[in-house]
Enzyme design. Structure first.
Site, PDB file in Angstrom:
ATOM      1  N   LEU A 287       0.734  -1.185   0.108  1.00  0.00           N
ATOM      2  CA  LEU A 287      -0.078  -0.165   0.085  1.00  0.00           C
ATOM      3  C   LEU A 287       0.845   1.222   0.004  1.00  0.00           C
ATOM      4  CD1 LEU A 287      -2.836  -0.887   2.678  1.00  0.00           C
ATOM      5  CD2 LEU A 287      -3.064  -0.856  -0.066  1.00  0.00           C
ATOM      6  N   ASN A 288       1.997   1.416   0.923  1.00  0.00           N
ATOM      7  CA  ASN A 288       2.534   2.467   1.016  1.00  0.00           C
ATOM      8  C   ASN A 288       3.818   2.710   0.011  1.00  0.00           C
ATOM      9  OD1 ASN A 288       1.555   3.844   3.462  1.00  0.00           O
ATOM     10  ND2 ASN A 288       1.869   1.893   4.113  1.00  0.00           N
ATOM     11  N   PHE A 289       4.186   1.812  -0.704  1.00  0.00           N
ATOM     12  CA  PHE A 289       5.548   1.629  -1.408  1.00  0.00           C
ATOM     13  C   PHE A 289       5.295   1.025  -2.661  1.00  0.00           C
ATOM     14  CE2 PHE A 289       6.899   2.562   2.856  1.00  0.00           C
ATOM     15  CZ  PHE A 289       7.607   3.829   2.730  1.00  0.00           C
TER      16      PHE A 289
END
Length: 167
Positions: free
Chosen positions: A86-88
C-alpha cells in the site's frame, strides 16, 4: 550452478512458502533487513525502483523483515506485506520475519555477517543494511543503512555484478 553455501539456506517467504536461497541461483541478489517503522523505511521506495529497473537484467531485491531494532517491525507477516504494497508498491520478494543477530540469528545472516568490508565487519547494526550477492552466490559487497538504494555507489556495484552475470 554454483555450490555456494548460501544456496542451501532455508527461507520462508512472507506468505509462508518454504524455499531456499538457491531459488535465486544465477541472479544478483540485494539482501536487505527491513522494517516498517524505521527512519530508513522510505528506502522501500528506492528498493522497489531498483528492483523494477534491474529485474529484467537479473536483479532480485530480497527483504527480510526484522523486529530486533527498537521494535520497528512489530506487525504480522500479513501486516508487513500489506504495508509494503500500500505505501511503497513493493513487488520484490519478502520473507517471514527473521532475527539478523543473536542466538536465533537466521542462517542467511550467519553467512552474510561473515563478509567483512571496511568499517562494517560482523554484526548487523540497524535496519536496511544491504548485502550484494552475485549470481554465483558469492557475497561481493555490503552497504550501511545510510546508503540510499538509488545511490551512485550502490547502483554501480549492482551494475558491476550484473555485467559479470551477462559476460
Amino acid at each position: 550452478m554454483s555450490d555456494s553455501p548460501l544456496y542451501g539456506v532455508p527461507l520462508t517467504l512472507i506468505d509462508g512458502t518454504p524455499t531456499t536461497f538457491g531459488r535465486f541461483a544465477g541472479k544478483t541478489v540485494l539482501v536487505v533487513n527491513v522494517a516498517s517503522k524505521c527512519g530508513f523505511t522510505p528506502q522501500y521506495a528506492g528498493l522497489e525502483a531498483l528492483y523494477r529497473r534491474f529485474a529484467d537484467d537479473g536483479l532480485v531485491v530480497l527483504g527480510l523483515p526484522c523486529n530486533q531494532f527498537m521494535g520497528e517491525e512489530p506487525g504480522s507477516e500479513e501486516d508487513i506485506q500489506q504495508f509494503c504494497e500500500l505505501n511503497f508498491g513493493v513487488t520484490f520478494p519478502l520473507t517471514a520475519k527473521v532475527d539478523v543477530r543473536g542466538k536465533n540469528q537466521h542462517p542467511l545472516y550467519s553467512q552474510l555477517t561473515g563478509f567483512r568490508k571496511g568499517m562494517m565487519p560482523g554484526l548487523i547494526k540497524w535496519n536496511f543494511e544491504k548485502f550484494l550477492v552475485n549470481g554465483d552466490g558469492v557475497i561481493v559487497d555490503r552497504f550501511a543503512s545510510t546508503v540510499e538504494p538509488e545511490s551512485a555507489q550502490l547502483v554501480a556495484a549492482i551494475e558491476k555484478a550484473l555485467a559479470r552475470e551477462a559476460a
